[in-house]
Design a protein around this motif. Structure first.
Motif, PDB file in Angstrom:
ATOM      1  N   ALA A  37       0.833  -1.207   0.000  1.00  0.00           N
ATOM      2  CA  ALA A  37       0.000   0.000   0.000  1.00  0.00           C
ATOM      3  C   ALA A  37       0.863   1.250   0.000  1.00  0.00           C
ATOM      4  N   GLY A  38       2.086   1.128   0.497  1.00  0.00           N
ATOM      5  CA  GLY A  38       2.988   2.265   0.536  1.00  0.00           C
ATOM      6  C   GLY A  38       3.528   2.669  -0.829  1.00  0.00           C
ATOM      7  N   MET A  39       3.204   1.887  -1.888  1.00  0.00           N
ATOM      8  CA  MET A  39       3.670   2.240  -3.227  1.00  0.00           C
ATOM      9  C   MET A  39       3.136   3.589  -3.690  1.00  0.00           C
ATOM     10  N   VAL A  40       2.043   4.026  -3.073  1.00  0.00           N
ATOM     11  CA  VAL A  40       1.469   5.314  -3.455  1.00  0.00           C
ATOM     12  C   VAL A  40       2.440   6.470  -3.176  1.00  0.00           C
ATOM     13  N   ILE A  41       3.399   6.243  -2.274  1.00  0.00           N
ATOM     14  CA  ILE A  41       4.392   7.275  -1.969  1.00  0.00           C
ATOM     15  C   ILE A  41       5.199   7.626  -3.221  1.00  0.00           C
ATOM     16  N   ARG A  47       5.863  13.986   2.769  1.00  0.00           N
ATOM     17  CA  ARG A  47       6.315  14.795   3.891  1.00  0.00           C
ATOM     18  C   ARG A  47       5.740  14.212   5.167  1.00  0.00           C
ATOM     19  N   TYR A  48       6.612  13.869   6.094  1.00  0.00           N
ATOM     20  CA  TYR A  48       6.168  13.222   7.326  1.00  0.00           C
ATOM     21  C   TYR A  48       5.484  14.233   8.247  1.00  0.00           C
ATOM     22  N   SER A  49       4.394  13.778   8.837  1.00  0.00           N
ATOM     23  CA  SER A  49       3.691  14.599   9.819  1.00  0.00           C
ATOM     24  C   SER A  49       3.596  13.853  11.138  1.00  0.00           C
ATOM     25  N   ARG A  50       3.304  14.574  12.191  1.00  0.00           N
ATOM     26  CA  ARG A  50       3.238  13.967  13.522  1.00  0.00           C
ATOM     27  C   ARG A  50       2.004  13.093  13.702  1.00  0.00           C
ATOM     28  N   ASP A  51       1.079  13.131  12.765  1.00  0.00           N
ATOM     29  CA  ASP A  51      -0.141  12.332  12.883  1.00  0.00           C
ATOM     30  C   ASP A  51       0.057  10.876  12.486  1.00  0.00           C
ATOM     31  N   GLY A  52       1.256  10.546  12.037  1.00  0.00           N
ATOM     32  CA  GLY A  52       1.539   9.162  11.719  1.00  0.00           C
ATOM     33  C   GLY A  52       1.816   8.942  10.244  1.00  0.00           C
ATOM     34  N   PHE A  53       2.178   7.690   9.929  1.00  0.00           N
ATOM     35  CA  PHE A  53       2.602   7.332   8.571  1.00  0.00           C
ATOM     36  C   PHE A  53       1.477   7.497   7.562  1.00  0.00           C
ATOM     37  N   TRP A  54       0.309   6.912   7.861  1.00  0.00           N
ATOM     38  CA  TRP A  54      -0.785   6.954   6.893  1.00  0.00           C
ATOM     39  C   TRP A  54      -1.315   8.369   6.715  1.00  0.00           C
ATOM     40  N   ALA A  55      -1.355   9.131   7.798  1.00  0.00           N
ATOM     41  CA  ALA A  55      -1.784  10.529   7.674  1.00  0.00           C
ATOM     42  C   ALA A  55      -0.800  11.317   6.811  1.00  0.00           C
ATOM     43  N   SER A  56       0.475  10.963   6.909  1.00  0.00           N
ATOM     44  CA  SER A  56       1.486  11.634   6.093  1.00  0.00           C
ATOM     45  C   SER A  56       1.255  11.355   4.614  1.00  0.00           C
ATOM     46  N   ILE A  57       0.888  10.111   4.293  1.00  0.00           N
ATOM     47  CA  ILE A  57       0.624   9.761   2.895  1.00  0.00           C
ATOM     48  C   ILE A  57      -0.576  10.542   2.368  1.00  0.00           C
ATOM     49  N   VAL A  58      -1.628  10.596   3.152  1.00  0.00           N
ATOM     50  CA  VAL A  58      -2.850  11.288   2.727  1.00  0.00           C
ATOM     51  C   VAL A  58      -2.596  12.782   2.543  1.00  0.00           C
ATOM     52  N   ASP A  59      -1.832  13.378   3.449  1.00  0.00           N
ATOM     53  CA  ASP A  59      -1.614  14.824   3.416  1.00  0.00           C
ATOM     54  C   ASP A  59      -0.562  15.246   2.395  1.00  0.00           C
TER      55      ASP A  59
END
Length: 312
Positions: A37-41, A47-59
């Protein structure tokens, strides 16, 4: 309903075998399939955010194919692709020939205790990390303290700047790869040779076949399916390079980049200098897709000529 009942009966019938493969299935699920699922990166400016890995992908911002341009828009694109392909092609061909040859030699040693000693000695380098191997190579090739330059000085030759002279490094890379990997690969083929029915050799001896004829007409044909499968699997990683071999052994010398820089080391250096995770993910996805296509194509060609030796 009938099919559902048959499914559960088959499930109950094979429950012991299914329980045996369950741990491996869980391992592949968590460490091989879920991370996909991380292939979307690869298509985002991660850009990493403090809300976590998946939130970073979405944002993170969607950038499409921009990350892939990193591999192909620079002057180094041809060099790293050429080095990756040529080294791996050579590793596959030469590694296969030398591994099979060494397995045959070990199987023909009459003193089996001595054969075990040789086998263990060949297998040991496989367990050494590339960092240690890199220091071993440095002890030979160091300009002022290396063994090779010391031996050359005995014969009146000038010392060589091995880590700035790219002339010999394709050969050095290949030799180091063979030294480290050939023991493990030969053990795989040796195990297959030990499983060959001895009566085949006895029948060949009765017919007057010498040792060379036995190897050529019995041993190698019996190894052919294993050789084909391992080669197909190696082709799937032809766009991957052993990072430690190409980074640790040349000691990241910039003067050697033209002959030691491959996709993996190029991406690592780019990630280290820019911090672009999306770029490195794009490179990994590119390598995986190309490898998948090559495996499917190679397997299709093998099936056309010999269906029994195909991978699937």
């Amino acid at each position: 309903m009938k099919r559902i009942g048959e499914f559960f009966r088959d499930l109950n019938k094979n429950r012991v075998l299914l329980l045996m493969v369950l741990p491996t299935t869980i391992w592949f699920l968590f460490f091989s399939y879920l991370p996909m699922a991380g292939m979307v990166i690869a298509f985002k400016e991660y850009r990493y955010s403090r809300d976590g890995f998946w939130a970073s992908i979405v944002d993170s911002k969607w950038v499409g194919w921009q990350n892939f341009k990193f591999l192909f828009s620079t002057n180094d694109a041809y060099i790293i692709t050429r080095n990756t392909l040529l080294y791996n092609v050579f590793f596959i061909i030469v590694g296969l020939v030398v591994a099979v040859l060494m397995a045959i030699v070990l199987s023909e040693i009459a003193n089996k205790r001595l054969a075990k000693v040789y086998q263990t000695g060949m297998f040991l380098p496989y367990f050494l990390s590339w960092v240690i191997v890199g220091y071993f190579v440095f002890s030979f090739l160091s300009y002022d303290k290396g063994m090779v330059n010391h031996i050359a000085s005995w014969f009146g030759a000038d010392p060589t700047q091995w880590y700035t002279d790219k002339t010999y490094w394709p050969l050095i890379i290949v030799l180091v790869f063979l030294w480290k990997s050939i023991g493990y690969n030969s053990v795989v083929y040796l195990a297959a040779i030990m499983g060959i029915d001895k009566s085949l050799y006895e029948a060949a001896m009765i017919d007057g076949a010498n040792k060379r004829q036995q190897i050529w007409n019995i041993t190698i044909p019996m190894l052919k399916p294993l050789m084909t499968i391992l080669t197909l699997l190696a082709i799937g990683r032809i766009f991957y390079a052993d990072f430690g071999l190409f980074y640790q052994v040349p000691r990241d010398s910039g003067a050697l980049y033209s002959v030691t820089n491959v996709i993996d080391t190029y991406v690592y250096r780019g990630l280290k200098s820019t911090g672009e995770i999306g770029m490195s993910t794009a490179a990994g996805l590119y390598q995986s897709v190309i490898g998948f296509v090559l495996v499917m194509t190679s397997n299709y060609i093998v099936r056309k000529f010999d269906k029994d030796n195909a991978l699937f």
